[in-house]
Design a protein around this motif. Structure first.
Motif, short mmCIF file in Angstrom:
data_model
loop_
_atom_site.label_atom_id
_atom_site.label_comp_id
_atom_site.label_asym_id
_atom_site.label_seq_id
_atom_site.Cartn_x
_atom_site.Cartn_y
_atom_site.Cartn_z
N THR A 54 -22.17 5.70 10.43
CA THR A 54 -21.57 6.58 11.42
C THR A 54 -20.06 6.48 11.33
OG1 THR A 54 -21.50 4.87 13.13
CG2 THR A 54 -23.46 6.26 13.09
N HIS A 55 -19.40 7.45 11.89
CA HIS A 55 -17.96 7.33 12.04
C HIS A 55 -17.59 7.55 13.50
CE1 HIS A 55 -18.78 11.50 10.86
NE2 HIS A 55 -17.74 11.87 11.59
N CYS A 69 -22.57 9.83 9.36
CA CYS A 69 -21.82 10.17 8.16
C CYS A 69 -22.74 10.87 7.19
CB CYS A 69 -21.27 8.91 7.50
SG CYS A 69 -19.96 8.12 8.43
N CYS A 72 -20.69 9.15 3.20
CA CYS A 72 -20.03 7.87 2.92
C CYS A 72 -20.93 6.66 3.13
CB CYS A 72 -18.70 7.73 3.66
SG CYS A 72 -18.60 8.49 5.24
N HIS A 78 -14.58 4.69 4.84
CA HIS A 78 -14.97 6.05 5.14
C HIS A 78 -13.94 6.97 4.53
CE1 HIS A 78 -17.95 5.07 8.25
NE2 HIS A 78 -17.19 4.03 8.46
N HIS A 80 -13.15 10.85 5.04
CA HIS A 80 -13.52 12.09 5.70
C HIS A 80 -12.39 13.08 5.60
CE1 HIS A 80 -16.99 10.44 8.14
NE2 HIS A 80 -16.51 9.40 7.51
#
Ligand SMILES: [Zn+2]
Ligand SMILES: [Zn+2]
Ligand SMILES: [Zn+2]
Length: 127
Positions: A54-55, A69, A72, A78, A80
């Motif tokens: 997740t981000h 995500c 990634c 990450h 993005h």
């Protein structure tokens, strides 16, 4: 390194998958209906961010949101290049899939995009 999947982790992940949008701690806690305590949710989300699952989005309302995500997974960092959109009417926070390019002053190089745009989403704009 592969981490053990606890039932709590699986539950948090499936809520995020079903939501198909970014969720705050509060939203997750509510969706899990008290089955997992707040501290555990925090810990799981931090772990997911470390693992590239997740981000974290810090929206313009000052809250943190978490989104899955797409590309990634299991990378060290990450990467993005998408913006996030927070709807002022339905309060959904979502990842914008279209690429955004920015014009930076000469000599600057962008590596991460972490912008949040707030406004009215396409679902609310129709109504
Ligand atoms: Zn990511
Ligand atoms: Zn909306
Ligand atoms: Zn996103």
């Amino acid at each position: 390194m592969k981490r053990r999947n606890t039932p709590s982790k699986t539950a948090v992940l499936s809520v995020l998958e079903r939501a198909n949008t970014a969720l705050s701690h509060d939203m997750l806690e509510e969706a899990l209906d008290g089955t997992i305590d707040r501290a555990t949710i925090y810990r799981i989300l931090n772990r997911f961010c470390e693992d590239g699952l997740t981000h974290r989005i810090v929206a313009d309302d000052g809250k943190q949101y978490f989104a899955l995500c797409e590309e990634c997974n299991h990378q060290k960092a990450h990467s993005h290049n998408h913006f996030h959109f927070r709807c002022l009417q339905c309060e959904r926070v979502e990842c914008l899939s279209n690429e955004v390019s920015v014009n930076l002053p000469k000599g600057y190089r962008a590596e991460n995009f972490n912008g949040v745009i707030s406004g009215v989403c396409n679902r609310c704009a129709v109504a």
